[in-house]
Design an enzyme around this catalytic site. Structure first.
Site, PDB file in Angstrom:
ATOM      1  N   ASN A 276     -15.732 -18.486   3.099  1.00  0.00           N
ATOM      2  CA  ASN A 276     -15.946 -18.309   2.260  1.00  0.00           C
ATOM      3  C   ASN A 276     -14.975 -16.917   1.364  1.00  0.00           C
ATOM      4  OD1 ASN A 276     -18.902 -18.547   1.348  1.00  0.00           O
ATOM      5  ND2 ASN A 276     -19.555 -17.240   1.890  1.00  0.00           N
TER       6      ASN A 276
ATOM      7  N   HIS B  27     -23.444 -18.702  10.515  1.00  0.00           N
ATOM      8  CA  HIS B  27     -23.797 -18.658   9.171  1.00  0.00           C
ATOM      9  C   HIS B  27     -23.700 -19.900   9.357  1.00  0.00           C
ATOM     10  CE1 HIS B  27     -21.384 -18.536   5.245  1.00  0.00           C
ATOM     11  NE2 HIS B  27     -22.830 -18.545   5.091  1.00  0.00           N
TER      12      HIS B  27
ATOM     13  N   SER C 296     -23.727 -14.127   4.749  1.00  0.00           N
ATOM     14  CA  SER C 296     -22.803 -14.454   4.607  1.00  0.00           C
ATOM     15  C   SER C 296     -21.446 -13.824   4.063  1.00  0.00           C
ATOM     16  CB  SER C 296     -22.706 -15.830   3.553  1.00  0.00           C
ATOM     17  OG  SER C 296     -23.258 -14.967   2.324  1.00  0.00           O
TER      18      SER C 296
ATOM     19  N   GLU D 137     -20.910 -21.572  11.057  1.00  0.00           N
ATOM     20  CA  GLU D 137     -19.116 -20.306  12.076  1.00  0.00           C
ATOM     21  C   GLU D 137     -20.588 -19.989  12.482  1.00  0.00           C
ATOM     22  OE1 GLU D 137     -16.806 -20.223   7.653  1.00  0.00           O
ATOM     23  OE2 GLU D 137     -18.122 -19.216   7.811  1.00  0.00           O
TER      24      GLU D 137
END
Length: 282
Positions: free
Chosen positions: A190, A140, A119, A152
Site C-alpha cells: 500500500n 495483511h 491495511s 504481509e
C-alpha cells in the site's frame, strides 16, 4: 509454536476470505461475528466460493464439505480461548480494534498469536492496548484472500520473533506467499500502490482520459494484469479512500491524499464491484 486451531474475528469480505483460507488448509476455525445473522452470512459467503471452486474443478465436493465442517460460528470472543492464532478482521477503526484486542488478550492463552489484518492502521498502536504486546503481529491479506497469494507479516518493535515466524510459517503452510516487513505506514504494497493508483485516477481528468483507455494503457503498455480503475473497483472505492486518508495523515505526502473524484464517488455510493457501479458497471 505449532498452530492447530485458528480464530477469525469478523466475517465480512476479508474475514470470510481468511476463514476460507484456514478451513481449506485443514485447520479447525472459529469465526466470530457480533450476531448470528452476520455469522451465517459469512458462512454463506464461504460456502458460495467453495461451491464455485467445485464447479471449476479446483476442489472436490468431499473437500468442500470437509472444509465447511471445520468452521464453527460464535458471537462470543471467549469461544476463541483455545485458538493458537486469532486473526482480527473487523472495521478499520482503531478504537474498535484496540477494544477487540483487549478482550482477546484477556480470554486467549498467553502464548496465542494475536494478528490484525489492518491495511492502513498502525500495528503498534493496536498492540499498545494489550498486556502482552510481544504476541501481536500484523497479517495483511489481500482481497480476495482465497485467491491472492500475498500475506504481509508485519512486526512491531515489541513483536516476539517466535510470533512473527509462527505467523509466517502458518501463512506459507496455508498456500500463501508471505513476506516479512516492519510496522511502517502502508507496509510494503500500500505504501507503493496507493499513491500510484491516486496518480492514475488524477490522470483521468488532467489528461482527459476515459477509464477504459487508462486501463488499456496500463495493461498493454506497463504489463499490469488489471487496469487501475478496475483494480480500485475491486478493492472498493471506500476502502481505498480510507487507506489513502490514513496514509496521508501519517506521512503528509500530497500523493497519498485521495483524489476528489474518488471522494465524490464514495459520497454517491459508487463503491465499485460491491455496489455494482464504480468506474465500470457490474
Amino acid at each position: 509454536m505449532e498452530i492447530r486451531k485458528v480464530g477469525v474475528v469478523g466475517l465480512g469480505t476479508m474475514g470470510a476470505g481468511i476463514a476460507q483460507v484456514s478451513v481449506q488448509a485443514g485447520y479447525e476455525t472459529v469465526g466470530r461475528e457480533i450476531s448470528g445473522e452476520l455469522g451465517e452470512r459469512g458462512r454463506a459467503t464461504i460456502e458460495h466460493y467453495l461451491g464455485r471452486a467445485v464447479e471449476k474443478g479446483r476442489l472436490s465436493a468431499e473437500e468442500r464439505d470437509a472444509a465447511l465442517a471445520r468452521l464453527t460460528l460464535t458471537t462470543d470472543l471467549a469461544d476463541l480461548a483455545d485458538c493458537d492464532l486469532v486473526v482480527e478482521a473487523v472495521l478499520e477503526e482503531l478504537p474498535l480494534k484496540r477494544q477487540i484486542f483487549v478482550e482477546l488478550d484477556r480470554v486467549t492463552r498467553a502464548d496465542a498469536i494475536l494478528a490484525t489484518n489492518t491495511s492502513a492502521l498502525s500495528i503498534s498502536e493496536i498492540a499498545e492496548a494489550v498486556e502482552r504486546p510481544e504476541r501481536v503481529v500484523g497479517m495483511h491479506f489481500f482481497n480476495p484472500a482465497p485467491m491472492l497469494p500475498l500475506v504481509e507479516i508485519i512486526r512491531t518493535r515489541e513483536s516476539a520473533e517466535e510470533a512473527v515466524e509462527a505467523a509466517y510459517k502458518w501463512a506459507e503452510g496455508a498456500g500463501k506467499k508471505p513476506v516479512r516487513c516492519n510496522d511502517t505506514p502502508g507496509f510494503i504494497v500500500n505504501r507503493i500502490l496507493i499513491p500510484l493508483l491516486n496518480d492514475c485516477v488524477r490522470v483521468l481528468d488532467e489528461a482527459g482520459v476515459t477509464p477504459e483507455d487508462l486501463d488499456q494503457a496500463m495493461v498493454s503498455g506497463a504489463g499490469w494484469p488489471m487496469g487501475p480503475c478496475a483494480l480500485v473497483d475491486l478493492i472498493g472505492i471506500d476502502v481505498h479512500v480510507h487507506a489513502s486518508e490514513a496514509l496521508h495523515a501519517k506521512l503528509g505526502e500530497d500523493r497519498m491524499a485521495p483524489p476528489e473524484k474518488l471522494v465524490a464517488m464514495q459520497r454517491e455510493g459508487r463503491l465499485g464491484r460491491k455496489s455494482g457501479h464504480g468506474f465500470f458497471e457490474y
